[in-house]
Each structure stands twice: as C-alpha cells, then as structure tokens.
Design an enzyme around this catalytic site. Structure first.
Site, PDB file in Angstrom:
ATOM      1  N   GLY A 284       0.538  -1.274  -0.209  1.00 35.12           N
ATOM      2  CA  GLY A 284       0.405   0.183   0.043  1.00 35.12           C
ATOM      3  C   GLY A 284       0.820   1.000   0.393  1.00 35.12           C
ATOM      4  O   GLY A 284      -0.025   2.447  -0.118  1.00 35.12           O
ATOM      5  N   GLY A 285       2.846   1.270  -0.097  1.00 36.30           N
ATOM      6  CA  GLY A 285       2.764   2.030  -0.075  1.00 36.30           C
ATOM      7  C   GLY A 285       2.915   3.574  -1.077  1.00 36.30           C
ATOM      8  O   GLY A 285       2.729   4.347  -1.064  1.00 36.30           O
ATOM      9  N   CYS A 403      10.574  -3.728  -9.337  1.00 34.43           N
ATOM     10  CA  CYS A 403      11.863  -3.687  -8.464  1.00 34.43           C
ATOM     11  C   CYS A 403      12.698  -4.297  -9.642  1.00 34.43           C
ATOM     12  O   CYS A 403      13.584  -5.150  -8.303  1.00 34.43           O
ATOM     13  CB  CYS A 403      12.006  -3.617  -7.232  1.00 34.43           C
ATOM     14  SG  CYS A 403      10.343  -5.552  -6.632  1.00 34.43           S
TER      15      CYS A 403
END
Length: 466
Positions: A284-285, A403
């Site tokens: 949720g960042g 990422c």
C-alpha cells in the site's frame, strides 16, 4: 476449545509468549540454518526470531548483520572454506555449514569483532549444539584460516565475470547477464552496491506536514536526516534506529519507502478528483502516495491478489488519515472483466518481478532465482500489461513499474507492448537527478542500485492517445 475460567469467574489470562534465551549469534545461526535447509525467507524468519529472543538493540543489530551479511557473501565464504574442508562445505550439516560461514564472515568483514573472539564463540556454540568432535573440527578450520591471514586471497587470473561473481558473491549466470546488458564496469558496480547496507528513507505526508518542517522535527529528536535528491517528498535518515517506532510515524506524518519507489506516483501524476486503479497494490505504499498527491480527493481502487494483504493497505491509509482508497481483491489479469473499459484516468501496474533491484534488502534473492524464473515472470508481466491497458481512458496514463534491473522485464516488455498497442505512446517524465545518469535506451527510466544507494527500479509512463 473454550478458554478456561479463572477462580474469580472471568477468563483466565493467556500465557505470555515465552522468551527464547539465546545470544545474537545463536539467533543468527538458527535463521541461517532455516534459510539454508528449509528455504525460509530470511527477513521473515529473522523478524520472528528477533521478536522471540527479545535481544538488546545492539545484539539485534549484530544478529541482523550476521544474517544478511553471511547470506550476501555466501559464495565468497564457501570458496575460502572449501580450501580447509576436505569434503567441501556443501556436504556439511546445515547448521554446521551456517556456523562456519557466519564465523568466517565476522573474521573477514567485521572489523569491530576480534577474530579470536569469533572463533571462540563458534566453538562454544558447536559444543552446545553438537559435540566435541564438531567443535574440534570448527576450531581447526577457523584457526587455520586465521593463520593464513592476508594470504587468503582470490586468484588474480580469473575471467572477468568469474572474478566479479566470486569477489562480490553473486551467481555467475546473473553477473554474465548484467555484463551483457550494462557492460563490465556497471555490472560490477551493481554487484558491489548490492552488498552495502540499505539506506533508510521516508516519504513525507504533505497532507500533514511539509518536508522542511519534518526535517526540523527529526533534527529535534536527535536524528540525522537530509532531503532526498531523487524524490521531492523523500527524506534520507542517516541515523536514528527503527523509524516505525517513532511517534511521528504513528501520527501519519511520514511513511517508510525507498526513494526510487517514490518516483512511481510522480510518474503517474494523479490529480485531485481523478479515478485511479492500482492493480497490485499491497502493501500500500504507492497507493497511499497516490492519495496524498491527489489531496485525498477522488477515487483510488487498491487491488491485490491476496485478501489478507488488504489489511496492510488499510493500516497504511488509516494511519495517514486517507479516505479516498477502496479495496479490491482479485487477479490483475481479470480486472478487465470487473470494470468498464476506459473507466480510469490513471492505471498503475507495479508488476510482480524478479526483484533483482532489491537484492540489497533481500540478499537471498540472488541465490533463490534462476534464469528460468526470470523468463517466466517476464511472460506474466506482458500478459498483465495487455490485460489492464484497456481500462485507461483516452488521454489517460498507464504506468508500468518493477523493482528489477532486468531489461527483459523492463524495456523489452514495454517495447513489445507499444509495438502491439498503437493506441499508446511512451511519454517521458522528468527526474532531475537522473539527467546526468546514463540510461540503457528504450522507454522509461532505469535506476540502478549503484547510482543513488536506493533500490533498482524501472518506471515507464505510457499515455493512451486521446
């Protein structure tokens, strides 16, 4: 079964979790053996073990260093240990192998621990966990290594890829791939960066505080912090311990997030009142960052495959005081069947990936992945891109991010998508800090772990023609 009642008629108190009486080295050894033998994730097993052991802050730091450092340097440690073990380190019992690796790591890489102390501790642990024979063997191997001293070096005539793989402890196949993609110098710089401790960075919640004000508040707490050069909402904390234990964090004034990851919401450029879909949202960042940039005005659908992870997203939004986020559980590949075509102004696909940009934080990733894994995940990423693209409104933006630093998962995935979807066009976005950093070509921006000490991250912004 119902809980037993106490004599006073109420429910009997539940027993407290039993404290595990173990030293920092014993905790680290148990984690290393669990990772080696059972395939456990080092970060999860370490966190659980530290909670049970209740070590002092200094010992917690030592245990953490021993676990991550030993895993990161595993190939180099095994190379040297094999010189002194006739049967080879790989044939030892997992806990014995882990103890030797951990002890050699202290001898070779930790200046603050006297080598003889590391040997003595290893022998005592071996006696406690095994028997005199094992203790004697460990004592003999480690003292032989001490006698070698500075003469214990790597060969000077290795081919470049083998030298980098051995010196910086990475799988040879991965080093060869990075050399092919980035050249020898950059590949080695990435490998070296992966063995450095990760920085602590936080993202300011502008709905509650400005960055300069938060910097002053952190300074008042005695923390050493500076503004991020990569992200306009980022702060790098040079010292100060666990930032999740700070009252400012609990008050929702910041979130803990890597600097590179903060650029995803910047590329998405969400505006107040928009409708936004975050396809793979947990924990949720990025979802919270999107809401902050929208002034918490609009609609944000935070979707994730796993229902239990919705709790993580909810905890983030509640702590930060955000109300514009709604939950959605399901496979990202099926979102096109749940929502009307062209129904979102912005769509973020932060895709599952090989994770090779976060090896610094998850050192066991380098040993757990295979070339086949990278190929398999690249196929899924392409399917997901195709599946969610139709949900973007004409004139809207689709951001694809990972990422990892693998071109197959990044530039090539986007190139294929643009080839097959003429309705989309690559739209560059400004990252001032990257202006003087080399790029490998193709759509999007690639941040490497060696450039800013942040995670390796890829971000592409694709606009649907209006």
């Amino acid at each position: 079964m119902a809980a037993k009642a106490s004599k006073s008629g109420g429910e009997a108190p539940r027993p407290r979790r039993r404290k595990v009486d173990a030293t920092a080295r014993e905790v680290a050894l148990n984690v290393l053996a669990g990772v080696d033998e059972g395939g456990a994730y080092s970060n999860l097993l370490l966190n659980r073990s530290l909670q049970q052991a209740e070590l002092s802050p200094a010992d917690t730091g030592l245990a953490t260093e021993l676990v991550y450092g030993t895993i990161a340097r595993q190939a180099t440690l095994d190379y040297f240990l094999d010189r002194f073990i006739k049967s080879g380190v790989k044939r030892l019992n997992p806990w014995v192998r882990a103890l030797l690796r951990m002890s050699l790591y202290q001898i070779r890489y930790l200046d603050r621990i006297p080598p003889h102390a590391a040997v003595n501790e290893a022998v005592e642990i071996a006696k406690k966990r095994g028997h005199e024979g094992i203790a004697s063997m460990i004592n003999g191997v480690l003292r032989s290594i001490l006698r070698e001293g500075e003469a214990l070096t790597l060969p000077q005539d290795l081919p470049t890829a083998e030298r980098i793989a051995l010196e910086h402890s990475h799988p040879l196949w991965l080093v060869e791939r990075w050399i092919a993609q980035y050249g020898e110098e950059t590949a080695e710089a990435v490998c070296a960066a992966n063995n450095q401790p990760p920085k602590v960075s936080i993202r300011v919640n502008p709905l509650r505080v400005e960055r300069d004000e938060l910097l002053r508040e952190l300074e008042a707490e005695g923390r050493e912090a500076r503004a991020s050069e990569l992200s306009p909402q980022g702060i790098v904390v040079e010292s100060g311990g666990n930032m999740a234990n700070d009252g400012l964090y609990r008050d929702g004034r910041y979130s803990i997030q890597d600097e590179s990851s903060m650029l995803v919401a910047e590329a998405l450029d969400p505006q107040p009142g928009m409708s936004v879909l975050d396809c793979c949202a947990a924990p949720g960042g990025k979802t919270a960052h999107i809401a902050e940039k929208m002034g918490d005005k609009g609609r944000i659908v935070a979707n994730d495959l796993h229902e239990h992870k919705q709790k993580l997203i909810q905890e983030q939004t509640e702590r930060l005081g955000l109300t514009s986020v709604e939950s959605s559980v399901g496979d990202a590949l099926a979102l096109k069947d749940r929502y009307e075509p062209a129904s979102f102004d912005r769509v973020l696909l932060d895709a599952p990936c090989s994770g090779f940009g976060v090896i610094r934080r998850k050192p066991d990733l380098r040993w757990a992945k295979t070339p086949e894994d990278a190929a398999s995940i690249a196929k899924l990423q392409r399917q997901m891109l195709n599946a969610v693209s139709g949900l973007v409104k004409p004139g809207g933006i689709l951001v694809y991010s990972t990422c990892t630093i693998e071109r197959e998962e990044n530039q090539r995935a986007v190139a294929e998508f643009l080839r097959d979807h003429a309705e989309f066009v690559d739209e560059p976005f400004e990252v001032p800090a990257l202006e003087n950093q080399p790029q490998v070509g193709g759509a999007g921006v690639q941040i490497l772990p060696n450039q800013f000490g942040s995670d390796g991250f890829y971000i592409a912004r694709l606009r649907r023609r209006g």
